[in-house]
Design a protein around this motif. Sequence first.
Motif, mmCIF file in Angstrom:
data_model
loop_
_atom_site.group_PDB
_atom_site.id
_atom_site.type_symbol
_atom_site.label_atom_id
_atom_site.label_comp_id
_atom_site.label_asym_id
_atom_site.label_seq_id
_atom_site.Cartn_x
_atom_site.Cartn_y
_atom_site.Cartn_z
ATOM 1 N N LYS A 218 0.841 -1.189 0.000
ATOM 2 C CA LYS A 218 0.000 0.000 0.000
ATOM 3 C C LYS A 218 0.880 1.244 0.000
ATOM 4 C CE LYS A 218 -4.190 -1.755 2.189
ATOM 5 N NZ LYS A 218 -5.155 -1.580 3.280
ATOM 6 N N GLY A 219 0.682 2.052 -0.982
ATOM 7 C CA GLY A 219 1.470 3.281 -1.061
ATOM 8 C C GLY A 219 0.818 4.420 -0.304
ATOM 9 N N TRP A 220 1.229 5.629 -0.667
ATOM 10 C CA TRP A 220 0.700 6.827 -0.034
ATOM 11 C C TRP A 220 -0.779 6.982 -0.356
ATOM 12 C CZ3 TRP A 220 -0.738 11.390 -2.851
ATOM 13 C CH2 TRP A 220 -1.085 12.472 -2.037
ATOM 14 N N ILE A 221 -1.590 7.315 0.649
ATOM 15 C CA ILE A 221 -3.029 7.506 0.453
ATOM 16 C C ILE A 221 -3.277 8.930 -0.015
ATOM 17 C CG2 ILE A 221 -5.295 7.480 1.555
ATOM 18 C CD1 ILE A 221 -4.198 5.469 3.537
ATOM 19 N N PRO A 222 -3.797 9.122 -1.220
ATOM 20 C CA PRO A 222 -3.961 10.483 -1.751
ATOM 21 C C PRO A 222 -5.087 11.231 -1.054
ATOM 22 C CG PRO A 222 -4.903 8.887 -3.260
ATOM 23 C CD PRO A 222 -4.224 8.092 -2.182
ATOM 24 N N PHE A 223 -4.996 12.552 -1.118
ATOM 25 C CA PHE A 223 -6.039 13.419 -0.570
ATOM 26 C C PHE A 223 -7.281 13.347 -1.454
ATOM 27 C CE2 PHE A 223 -8.115 17.574 -1.034
ATOM 28 C CZ PHE A 223 -8.556 17.770 0.261
ATOM 29 N N LYS A 224 -8.455 13.428 -0.828
ATOM 30 C CA LYS A 224 -9.711 13.424 -1.580
ATOM 31 C C LYS A 224 -10.646 14.467 -0.986
ATOM 32 C CE LYS A 224 -13.303 10.347 -3.367
ATOM 33 N NZ LYS A 224 -12.893 10.484 -4.774
ATOM 34 N N PHE A 225 -11.085 15.386 -1.823
ATOM 35 C CA PHE A 225 -12.024 16.415 -1.389
ATOM 36 C C PHE A 225 -13.406 15.790 -1.228
ATOM 37 C CE2 PHE A 225 -15.100 19.800 -2.082
ATOM 38 C CZ PHE A 225 -14.607 20.813 -1.270
ATOM 39 N N MET A 226 -14.014 15.980 -0.048
ATOM 40 C CA MET A 226 -15.308 15.377 0.254
ATOM 41 C C MET A 226 -16.435 16.400 0.071
ATOM 42 S SD MET A 226 -14.135 12.468 0.818
ATOM 43 C CE MET A 226 -15.724 11.683 1.078
ATOM 44 N N ASP A 227 -17.463 16.021 -0.678
ATOM 45 C CA ASP A 227 -18.576 16.920 -0.966
ATOM 46 C C ASP A 227 -19.303 17.365 0.301
ATOM 47 O OD1 ASP A 227 -17.929 16.586 -3.586
ATOM 48 O OD2 ASP A 227 -19.573 15.218 -4.061
ATOM 49 N N CYS A 228 -19.329 16.507 1.327
ATOM 50 C CA CYS A 228 -20.079 16.846 2.532
ATOM 51 C C CYS A 228 -19.473 18.038 3.278
ATOM 52 C CB CYS A 228 -20.184 15.637 3.460
ATOM 53 S SG CYS A 228 -18.607 14.964 3.984
ATOM 54 N N TRP A 229 -18.193 18.364 2.996
ATOM 55 C CA TRP A 229 -17.589 19.537 3.625
ATOM 56 C C TRP A 229 -18.301 20.821 3.204
ATOM 57 C CZ3 TRP A 229 -11.851 18.046 2.216
ATOM 58 C CH2 TRP A 229 -11.457 16.964 3.018
ATOM 59 N N LEU A 230 -18.884 20.793 2.003
ATOM 60 C CA LEU A 230 -19.570 21.989 1.499
ATOM 61 C C LEU A 230 -20.792 22.345 2.343
ATOM 62 C CD1 LEU A 230 -19.437 21.135 -2.311
ATOM 63 C CD2 LEU A 230 -17.983 22.761 -1.096
ATOM 64 N N HIS A 231 -21.295 21.385 3.144
ATOM 65 C CA HIS A 231 -22.461 21.651 3.986
ATOM 66 C C HIS A 231 -22.104 22.431 5.245
ATOM 67 C CE1 HIS A 231 -24.187 17.711 2.100
ATOM 68 N NE2 HIS A 231 -24.254 18.733 1.277
ATOM 69 N N HIS A 232 -20.807 22.524 5.550
ATOM 70 C CA HIS A 232 -20.393 23.288 6.731
ATOM 71 C C HIS A 232 -20.655 24.774 6.481
ATOM 72 C CE1 HIS A 232 -17.778 25.022 9.846
ATOM 73 N NE2 HIS A 232 -17.870 23.837 10.447
ATOM 74 N N PRO A 233 -21.291 25.468 7.413
ATOM 75 C CA PRO A 233 -21.702 26.863 7.157
ATOM 76 C C PRO A 233 -20.541 27.819 6.895
ATOM 77 C CG PRO A 233 -22.006 26.261 9.475
ATOM 78 C CD PRO A 233 -21.721 24.995 8.743
ATOM 79 N N ASN A 234 -19.359 27.566 7.450
ATOM 80 C CA ASN A 234 -18.224 28.491 7.293
ATOM 81 C C ASN A 234 -17.138 27.933 6.385
ATOM 82 O OD1 ASN A 234 -19.461 30.249 9.196
ATOM 83 N ND2 ASN A 234 -18.584 29.050 10.881
ATOM 84 N N PHE A 235 -17.475 26.932 5.581
ATOM 85 C CA PHE A 235 -16.426 26.248 4.841
ATOM 86 C C PHE A 235 -15.739 27.165 3.827
ATOM 87 C CE2 PHE A 235 -14.974 23.485 1.322
ATOM 88 C CZ PHE A 235 -14.024 22.770 2.019
ATOM 89 N N LYS A 236 -16.498 28.006 3.118
ATOM 90 C CA LYS A 236 -15.882 28.873 2.110
ATOM 91 C C LYS A 236 -14.911 29.852 2.752
ATOM 92 C CE LYS A 236 -17.002 31.694 -1.924
ATOM 93 N NZ LYS A 236 -18.078 32.221 -2.784
ATOM 94 N N ASP A 237 -15.265 30.393 3.903
ATOM 95 C CA ASP A 237 -14.361 31.306 4.602
ATOM 96 C C ASP A 237 -13.107 30.576 5.079
ATOM 97 O OD1 ASP A 237 -16.169 33.356 4.224
ATOM 98 O OD2 ASP A 237 -17.177 33.005 6.150
ATOM 99 N N ILE A 238 -13.272 29.336 5.531
ATOM 100 C CA ILE A 238 -12.116 28.538 5.973
ATOM 101 C C ILE A 238 -11.164 28.301 4.811
ATOM 102 C CG2 ILE A 238 -11.425 26.256 6.809
ATOM 103 C CD1 ILE A 238 -14.056 26.201 8.417
ATOM 104 N N VAL A 239 -11.723 27.952 3.629
ATOM 105 C CA VAL A 239 -10.894 27.696 2.453
ATOM 106 C C VAL A 239 -10.166 28.963 2.016
ATOM 107 C CG1 VAL A 239 -10.977 27.089 0.005
ATOM 108 C CG2 VAL A 239 -12.268 25.752 1.657
ATOM 109 N N LYS A 240 -10.859 30.110 2.026
ATOM 110 C CA LYS A 240 -10.221 31.366 1.609
ATOM 111 C C LYS A 240 -9.084 31.736 2.548
ATOM 112 C CE LYS A 240 -11.275 36.006 -0.027
ATOM 113 N NZ LYS A 240 -9.994 36.546 0.455
ATOM 114 N N GLY A 241 -9.290 31.517 3.852
ATOM 115 C CA GLY A 241 -8.229 31.806 4.804
ATOM 116 C C GLY A 241 -7.005 30.935 4.582
#
Length: 429
Positions: A218-241
Amino acid sequence: MLEIGEVLQIEKPHNLDDFTSYINQQRRKEKADWEASHNVSWFGNEAEGTKGGILAMWDNSKFAVSSVEYGHGWIGLFGQNVLTGFLGAVVGVYALYNQADRLLLWKDLRILKAAFECPWFLARDFNETLLRSDRSSDFINKVGSTAFRLFIDDCNLIEYNMSEGSYTWFRGGSMSKLDCIFSSLCCHLQFPLLSLRRLPRGFSDHCPLILGVLPIEKGWIPFKFMDCWLHHPNFKDIVKGIWDEACNEFSGQFKLIKKLSFMATRLRQWNWVGFGHQETALALIQSNISAIEQKSEYGKLSTAEQNSLDSLIKKQWQCNLHIESMWRQKSRQIWCRLGDRNTRFFHLIANFRRAKNYLLKVVHNGSVVEGLPVIKRCGTSLERDITLEELKQSVWDCDGSKSPGPDGFNFKFYRLVWNFIADDLLKAL
């Protein structure tokens, strides 16, 4: 001239009964010696005329057999996996060439399945095919194939696909897939990493099959963006920061790569600390709900307790939606909509993909190469320049859950942050 008794060292063999008794005695002795030294037990279903025999062997330290059932053309071992405690059955089959005998075999196995309502592994030579592609000649016996499929469907069994190769039986120029392994749905869920492999057939017409976990690094486990993160109310601000905080001293494509790498690292940390493990959170929420509801059985809840219960029920729905979204994304079944509680289905599809997601060999410059280190060295990447308009059109045209590259960020992420990522993306192009 030597007589049979002299060759086998039987004193004065008078008849066939003496000979048979001696053979059975030797077999019992050999079986006892083998079991004592190898911790292995076996059971044999002897051949009768044209009906072939079957030998079943098992390791007592790994599978504790509680019952052995058998009939013409089959042996069933019912017991428990010692490591996991999983209760189930392993049924071996040797179906005859005659179609009438096979129909009787399917009938017997249906009765056995009804009598032992536990998860099944059903394996070996069925002497029948399900699809035209299972024979090199594309021939299919419609009556026999239909009866075989009805039997498999009635028993609610799912076939394991071979990790490589298409056929298990070879004779002259003919090739067929007569040997298969099926199992119940819960077996696929309990042992998701099982993979079916075909071994060299040697002098036999049939290839041995082995169902197990592939010994692959088993090699390195790649990062995967999860759609459910978009439901977090402050997620866009967290990403911009995070994006503004990321590396800015480089230019061009390297700057974008460094920023995305930094973003992936920080989102991994936020997922564990800020967003949290949703299945653990759901279990805790349900435990708190049960505690409050149990308390309500002995008296009226206060206003604060009722508000807490309402809040927990709302959070329970949110966590449940997050979990369904994650399994839907892992299964990559884009035709199912969110909101339908098909988690077992998503688990099964994700486990199938996980078991098949192995590169055993690749063709490189016309030659077949095997082994993970060699395959890694043969990896190549394809690039081409595109315009910003083409890029934006592609981002909005593609399915949001798909990732355009190996960084794990899908198109929903790029749409969300397009306003403050477009400049860096342009410079990278």
